[in-house]
Write an enzyme that holds these catalytic residues in place. Structure first.
Site, PDB file in Angstrom:
ATOM      1  N   CYS A 114       0.824  -1.227   0.000  1.00  0.00           N
ATOM      2  CA  CYS A 114       0.000   0.000   0.000  1.00  0.00           C
ATOM      3  C   CYS A 114       0.851   1.267   0.000  1.00  0.00           C
ATOM      4  CB  CYS A 114      -0.941   0.018   1.198  1.00  0.00           C
ATOM      5  SG  CYS A 114      -1.987  -1.420   1.238  1.00  0.00           S
ATOM      6  N   HIS A 259      -3.867   6.880   1.282  1.00  0.00           N
ATOM      7  CA  HIS A 259      -4.133   5.561   0.703  1.00  0.00           C
ATOM      8  C   HIS A 259      -5.543   5.163   1.128  1.00  0.00           C
ATOM      9  CE1 HIS A 259      -4.280   1.352   0.049  1.00  0.00           C
ATOM     10  NE2 HIS A 259      -4.141   1.042   1.319  1.00  0.00           N
ATOM     11  N   ASN A 289     -10.009  -0.940  -1.965  1.00  0.00           N
ATOM     12  CA  ASN A 289      -8.586  -0.731  -1.691  1.00  0.00           C
ATOM     13  C   ASN A 289      -7.786  -1.322  -2.854  1.00  0.00           C
ATOM     14  OD1 ASN A 289      -5.935  -0.964  -0.792  1.00  0.00           O
ATOM     15  ND2 ASN A 289      -6.483  -1.644   1.275  1.00  0.00           N
TER      16      ASN A 289
HETATM   17  O1  UT7 Z   1      -4.527  -1.356   2.901  1.00  0.00           O
HETATM   18  C1  UT7 Z   1      -3.606  -1.791   3.847  1.00  0.00           C
HETATM   19  C2  UT7 Z   1      -4.027  -1.614   5.185  1.00  0.00           C
HETATM   20  N1  UT7 Z   1      -5.287  -2.239   5.461  1.00  0.00           N
HETATM   21  C3  UT7 Z   1      -6.075  -1.686   6.347  1.00  0.00           C
HETATM   22  O2  UT7 Z   1      -5.766  -0.612   6.814  1.00  0.00           O
HETATM   23  C4  UT7 Z   1      -7.314  -2.420   6.782  1.00  0.00           C
HETATM   24  C5  UT7 Z   1      -7.497  -2.265   8.244  1.00  0.00           C
HETATM   25  N2  UT7 Z   1      -8.581  -3.031   8.807  1.00  0.00           N
HETATM   26  C6  UT7 Z   1      -9.874  -2.815   8.490  1.00  0.00           C
HETATM   27  O3  UT7 Z   1     -10.173  -1.999   7.645  1.00  0.00           O
HETATM   28  C7  UT7 Z   1     -10.926  -3.546   9.277  1.00  0.00           C
HETATM   29  O4  UT7 Z   1     -10.312  -4.245  10.325  1.00  0.00           O
HETATM   30  C8  UT7 Z   1     -11.763  -4.548   8.424  1.00  0.00           C
HETATM   31  C9  UT7 Z   1     -12.657  -3.778   7.458  1.00  0.00           C
HETATM   32  C10 UT7 Z   1     -10.858  -5.474   7.660  1.00  0.00           C
HETATM   33  C11 UT7 Z   1     -12.657  -5.374   9.314  1.00  0.00           C
HETATM   34  O5  UT7 Z   1     -13.503  -4.539  10.061  1.00  0.00           O
HETATM   35  P1  UT7 Z   1     -13.634  -4.709  11.645  1.00  0.00           P
HETATM   36  O6  UT7 Z   1     -14.601  -3.721  12.078  1.00  0.00           O
HETATM   37  O7  UT7 Z   1     -12.250  -4.659  12.217  1.00  0.00           O
HETATM   38  O8  UT7 Z   1     -14.271  -6.133  11.763  1.00  0.00           O
HETATM   39  P2  UT7 Z   1     -13.721  -7.438  12.517  1.00  0.00           P
HETATM   40  O9  UT7 Z   1     -12.584  -8.027  11.749  1.00  0.00           O
HETATM   41  O10 UT7 Z   1     -13.494  -7.121  13.952  1.00  0.00           O
HETATM   42  O11 UT7 Z   1     -14.956  -8.396  12.394  1.00  0.00           O
HETATM   43  C12 UT7 Z   1     -16.181  -8.121  13.065  1.00  0.00           C
HETATM   44  C13 UT7 Z   1     -17.179  -9.205  12.718  1.00  0.00           C
HETATM   45  C14 UT7 Z   1     -16.639 -10.609  12.899  1.00  0.00           C
HETATM   46  O12 UT7 Z   1     -17.686 -11.421  13.364  1.00  0.00           O
HETATM   47  P3  UT7 Z   1     -17.788 -11.801  14.937  1.00  0.00           P
HETATM   48  O13 UT7 Z   1     -16.510 -12.517  15.256  1.00  0.00           O
HETATM   49  O14 UT7 Z   1     -17.931 -10.491  15.656  1.00  0.00           O
HETATM   50  O15 UT7 Z   1     -19.006 -12.660  14.988  1.00  0.00           O
HETATM   51  C15 UT7 Z   1     -16.268 -11.030  11.495  1.00  0.00           C
HETATM   52  O16 UT7 Z   1     -16.321 -12.424  11.299  1.00  0.00           O
HETATM   53  O17 UT7 Z   1     -17.554  -9.092  11.341  1.00  0.00           O
HETATM   54  C16 UT7 Z   1     -17.347 -10.349  10.697  1.00  0.00           C
HETATM   55  N3  UT7 Z   1     -16.949 -10.094   9.306  1.00  0.00           N
HETATM   56  C17 UT7 Z   1     -17.843  -9.940   8.304  1.00  0.00           C
HETATM   57  N4  UT7 Z   1     -19.188  -9.978   8.293  1.00  0.00           N
HETATM   58  C18 UT7 Z   1     -19.792  -9.775   7.104  1.00  0.00           C
HETATM   59  C19 UT7 Z   1     -15.721  -9.946   8.802  1.00  0.00           C
HETATM   60  N5  UT7 Z   1     -15.778  -9.700   7.482  1.00  0.00           N
HETATM   61  C20 UT7 Z   1     -17.083  -9.687   7.154  1.00  0.00           C
HETATM   62  C21 UT7 Z   1     -17.779  -9.482   5.942  1.00  0.00           C
HETATM   63  N6  UT7 Z   1     -19.128  -9.534   5.970  1.00  0.00           N
HETATM   64  N7  UT7 Z   1     -17.168  -9.233   4.788  1.00  0.00           N
END
Ligand code: UT7
Length: 332
Positions: A114, A259, A289
């Site tokens: 990135c 980014h 992204n």
């Molecule tokens: O580009 C390089 C750098 N990258 C970044 O900066 C990305 C940084 N991270 C993020 O943007 C976020 O962490 C994500 C968008 C990847 C994830 O969002 P989050 O709010 O951190 O969600 P999470 O990983 O804590 O997941 C929350 C819940 C989980 O379910 P439980 O365990 O609470 O039941 C996941 O399994 O959301 C679930 N989940 C989804 N649900 C529906 C994860 N992905 C999905 C999905 N659809 N696509």
């Protein structure tokens, strides 16, 4: 030492639009979840036989060259950032050179995910500063969609990424107050595996095994929460570093181009830096992204939309896999 300046910008995104609803057909996800957690509404996916990492780069490059009023044969150096090169080797830089019909100039490939485009810009800037080259093509291009896990197992990563390309032409600046004022690059390998694709692996006797295909290690892995936490620290830090180096404060920025990782990260940076929304570029809702392509696509769109004018202070910033992070401050 002379400064470099941006003489032209351009971008290209593949035609195929993939909405969150389309992804709902492939995995257990929802349009609501994706929009709420990331701000993404749709992204572009390449078409096999039409788009390649190198030919998308060439399309973006031709637009940048046109704006710079230069022909491909007037380019002295290519610096190509991507995490999704056409082949394992050679890098996509030489393929872009071939696409543009030019020969014998050097092509450098950058592997900083990135942050790759700002790393590439910094490399190009140094070559212009030392006087070694005059016209440098700096490119970021990515095809993610052929390497994502579209089952529910991969939903935390796959809904985020999209394909596309962006480019700029860097040339010597007439004045030291104009152009790229400074670039700032950082890396911390401690977190290398927190956002990575671990297979095929050269350190395994069999580089690619059925096990790797089945356990998903051929797909990107991301510790989303951890990456998020580091991102919201490093972005403001590296932006402040660029401002301090040049004696500016955050409110002097006319356009911040971060980014495009997550709309929540962009909003956090905007608030932290005390900037109004119109001074922070965001197009993640359209493209997701696109890693190394995201900064040049956003820059190119900002220019196209007339949101950057001569004399503006423009800041580019990125954070991503490695971890790597970087910024550039530009007097347009
Ligand atoms: O580009 C390089 C750098 N990258 C970044 O900066 C990305 C940084 N991270 C993020 O943007 C976020 O962490 C994500 C968008 C990847 C994830 O969002 P989050 O709010 O951190 O969600 P999470 O990983 O804590 O997941 C929350 C819940 C989980 O379910 P439980 O365990 O609470 O039941 C996941 O399994 O959301 C679930 N989940 C989804 N649900 C529906 C994860 N992905 C999905 C999905 N659809 N696509």
């Amino acid at each position: 030492m002379r400064n470099s300046k941006i003489a032209g910008v351009g971008h290209y995104v593949p035609e195929q639009v993939v909405t969150n609803k389309d992804l709902e057909q492939l995995m257990d996800t929802s349009d609501e979840w994706i929009q709420e957690r990331t701000g993404i509404k749709e992204r572009r996916y390449f078409t096999e036989g039409v788009d390649t990492t190198a030919n998308m780069a060439a399309k973006a490059s031709r637009k940048a060259l046109e704006m710079a009023n230069l022909q491909p044969e007037q380019i002295d150096l290519i610096v190509f950032a991507t995490l999704s090169p056409d082949y394992v080797f050679p890098g996509s830089g030489v393929l872009l050179e071939r696409e543009l019909g030019i020969k014998e100039i050097p092509a450098i490939d950058i592997r900083n995910q990135c942050s790759g485009f700002i790393y590439a810009l910094s490399v190009a800037d140094q070559f212009i500063k030392t006087g070694m080259y005059n016209n440098v093509l700096v490119v970021g291009s990515e095809i993610h969609s052929s390497g994502l896990d579209f089952s529910t197992r991969g939903r935390g990563v796959s809904v985020i990424f999209g394909d596309g390309a962006g480019a700029l032409v860097l040339t010597p600046s007439e004045s030291n107050d104009k152009g790229v004022l400074s670039t700032h690059l950082h890396a911390d390998g401690e977190f290398a595996e927190e956002l990575a694709v671990l297979a095929p692996a050269t350190n395994k006797k069999d580089r690619l095994t059925h096990e790797m295909l089945e356990d998903g290690s051929i797909y990107p892995y991301m510790n989303g929460n951890m990456v998020f936490k580091h991102a919201v620290t490093r972005f403001p830090e590296v932006i402040e570093e660029a401002l301090n180096k040049n004696g500016y404060k955050a409110t002097d920025i006319d356009m911040l181009i971060p980014h495009q990782a997550n709309l929540r990260i962009t909003s956090y940076i905007q608030q932290k830096m005390g900037l109004p929304a119109e001074k922070v570029m965001s197009n993640i809702h359209k493209y997701g992204n696109t890693t190394a392509a995201s900064v040049p696509i956003a820059l190119s769109e900002a220019v196209q939309e007339g949101r950057i004018k001569e004399g503006d202070l423009v800041c580019l910033a990125a954070f991503g896999s490695g971890f790597t992070w970087a910024s550039a401050l530009i007097r347009w």
